[in-house]
Scaffold this motif. Structure first.
Motif, mmCIF file in Angstrom:
data_model
loop_
_atom_site.group_PDB
_atom_site.id
_atom_site.type_symbol
_atom_site.label_atom_id
_atom_site.label_comp_id
_atom_site.label_asym_id
_atom_site.label_seq_id
_atom_site.Cartn_x
_atom_site.Cartn_y
_atom_site.Cartn_z
ATOM 1 N N ARG A 9 0.934 -1.171 0.004
ATOM 2 C CA ARG A 9 0.096 -0.093 -0.006
ATOM 3 C C ARG A 9 0.815 1.305 -0.101
ATOM 4 N NH1 ARG A 9 -5.021 1.760 4.242
ATOM 5 N NH2 ARG A 9 -5.478 3.461 2.910
ATOM 6 N N MET A 11 1.929 4.274 1.147
ATOM 7 C CA MET A 11 2.095 5.127 2.509
ATOM 8 C C MET A 11 1.759 6.676 2.426
ATOM 9 S SD MET A 11 1.773 3.130 5.059
ATOM 10 C CE MET A 11 0.883 1.810 4.342
ATOM 11 N N ALA A 12 2.753 7.140 1.649
ATOM 12 C CA ALA A 12 2.414 8.659 1.139
ATOM 13 C C ALA A 12 1.279 9.183 0.762
ATOM 14 C CB ALA A 12 3.739 8.983 0.195
ATOM 15 N N SER A 14 -1.632 7.489 1.254
ATOM 16 C CA SER A 14 -2.623 7.392 2.343
ATOM 17 C C SER A 14 -2.592 8.566 3.430
ATOM 18 C CB SER A 14 -2.451 6.057 3.066
ATOM 19 O OG SER A 14 -1.583 5.825 4.057
ATOM 20 N N TYR A 15 -1.475 9.042 3.566
ATOM 21 C CA TYR A 15 -1.191 10.229 4.251
ATOM 22 C C TYR A 15 -1.967 11.378 3.666
ATOM 23 C CZ TYR A 15 1.262 13.781 6.908
ATOM 24 O OH TYR A 15 1.824 14.726 7.705
#
Lengths: 39, 475
Positions: A9, A11-12, A14-15
């Motif tokens: 996934r 992460m950046a 999702s942030y």
């Protein structure tokens, strides 16, 4: 040629998108699934 | 931050903040290490050439090209930009997502290692009345905002000592679901003594997950899990569990054992449950107890425990290939659909999104704080009165613990268990270091398993994966 990367996934991303808070509480986080259908 | 390790013939590189997982050959593994020590690319090339005289100029060129590409894609040597995410979810609002109902402060077993002091939680015995349970359900609905899914755990002590209240509570909750646009997910944790046909039918209809407590081999289980007369429970509970699982269908359950200093070879307990008893969903947890207890795990036990976790991971690969897979709670990670950054740095939710309710309606941050007067939050009639305490739990995350800032596994544990930290250090913002060591080992094994799974898939597609060397033995 020398490195293979597993699909994980982003992460950046999702942030940037913010957390929806729909996930369960976790007693664990590592093996939890995201409950946001858009993931 | 990166973490590099070798396991089962794989060279593994985890990029901590992007959560990217890379598998490399020896050349790339060493090159990444050299860059991580602070060498420039030019210096790293020179060192790598010395360490790998067999490598051609083209090999070196390709290796650094691969590394540069990953850095450009922000999948290697990424930095931590997520501190603002810590507490974000909890600051948005204080929504209660789950309650742990301690429906019985008593137990029909007398396990000496029980954190809840044989179900009494260091207090008196007692059973939750239906009126209290009903109010707890109403409290959850009232404090859950627009959240649709709500979790309720039947816990104790032994909850089935108070089965009638469990049944009535579910019945009541189901009767108000539609009206409030809620979906209750009930779970049950039981020692199996009272797992009758009626309970099995009820649990299979109403509980979306059930935890069955069994420590593995008969002599291991019966060392601690005894009745009040001191008799072992294995012969009573195993047939009950087998009957339960045979009727469970595809609904979730798992066997939950505890290992201690007396059975550091705990994989034998897992394999016993899988091979001799027929259970496939498994978990074995390290005992957390007073360090002076004879059952307490010691620093000297760690090498054995690390080895055991690896043995388990390799054996699970074999079972997967044989078409008879088992699951292990801590190895069930989902790389594509796992939690977002916000969840990963926010902590478990205890004291804010999750609370334990005693038989008398008192609220505590979680089941492991019950009856500690310093941690009583309020009750289900007046709600949370100790908002200062709730705020303290809101701040429980990886950034509130200095030790976590150096740890590569922090995006997988969110700072660990507040209760374990409190019992080990006297501070919920402390760190239970022994637990951290085991957690890191489990994560290394879990990531290796995902790589092995990916390799099995790719072998089917004829794609080769880089590895340490051709002689490396893999299961």
């Amino acid at each position: 040629k020398h490195i293979m990367t597993l699909e994980t996934r982003d992460m950046a991303k999702s942030y940037e998108n913010g957390g929806c808070g729909e996930c369960q509480t976790s007693c664990g986080i590592a093996n939890q699934k995201c409950e946001n259908k858009n993931n | 931050m990166i973490h590099q390790y070798k396991m089962n013939g794989y060279n593994i590189v985890l990029d901590v903040y992007s959560a990217s997982i890379h598998v490399t050959d020896d050349l790339a593994y060493d090159a990444i290490h050299l860059i991580d020590t602070g060498l420039s690319e030019e210096e790293a090339r020179a060192e790598l050439k010395k360490a790998h005289p067999e490598a051609s100029a083209q090999d070196l060129e390709d290796t650094f090209s691969d590394i540069d590409e990953l850095i450009a894609k922000k999948k290697l040597f990424t930095t931590d930009v997520y501190e603002k995410a810590a507490g974000y979810l909890k600051k948005q609002s204080t929504v209660v997502k789950a309650l742990c109902l301690l429906v019985a402060h008593t137990c029909n077993l007398n396990c000496s290692y029980c954190f809840a002091s044989q179900g009494k939680f260091h207090g008196g015995e007692g059973l939750m009345t239906f009126e209290t349970a009903k109010r707890a359900i109403d409290y959850l609905v009232e404090n859950s905002g627009s959240r649709h899914n709500l979790e309720v755990d039947f816990f104790g002590g032994e909850p089935l000592v108070n089965f009638d209240v469990c049944k009535k509570t579910v019945e009541y909750a189901r009767s108000i679901e539609k009206q409030h646009n809620k979906n209750f997910r009930f779970t049950l944790t039981t020692n199996g003594i009272n797992l009758t046909d009626e309970v099995i039918e009820w649990a299979n209809k109403e509980c979306y997950n059930v935890v069955l407590s069994l420590d593995g081999r008969k002599e291991v289980n019966d060392r601690f899990r005894v009745d009040r007369g001191g008799h072992g429970s294995y012969d009573k509970i195993v047939p009950n569990f087998q009957k339960f699982v045979s009727k469970r269908g595809d609904k979730s359950y798992y066997m939950r054992g505890t290992f201690s200093h007396f059975n550091t070879d705990f994989t034998n307990d897992i394999f016993h449950m899988a091979d001799d008893l027929g259970f496939s969903e498994l978990s074995m947890e390290p005992v957390v107890t007073d360090p002076s207890s004879p059952s307490a795990l010691t620093e000297d036990d760690l090498p054995t425990l690390y080895e055991q976790y690896e043995i388990l991971a390799k054996d699970m690969i074999r079972r997967e290939k044989d078409g008879k897979p088992i699951t292990f709670y801590h190895y069930m990670i989902d790389l594509q659909h796992g939690p977002c950054v916000y969840k990963r740095v926010s902590g478990c939710g205890s004291g804010t999104e999750y609370m334990a309710v005693t038989a008398w309606g008192d609220l505590y941050p979680c089941h492991q704080f019950v009856n500690d007067p310093k941690y009583r939050l309020g009750d289900i009639w007046k709600g949370v009165e100790r908002t200062d305490l709730r705020d303290e739990f809101k701040e429980c995350n990886v950034y509130s613990r200095p030790e976590c800032l150096k740890c590569w596994a922090r995006m997988y544990c969110a700072g660990g268990c507040a209760a374990n930290a409190y019992h080990a250090t006297g501070d919920i913002h402390g760190v239970y270091e022994y637990g951290c060591k085991l957690f890191r080992k489990r994560m290394e094994c879990a990531l290796m398993l995902k790589i092995a799974e990916a390799e099995m898939q790719q072998n089917g597609e004829g794609v080769a994966m880089p590895h340490a060397n051709a002689a490396a033995v893999r299961c």
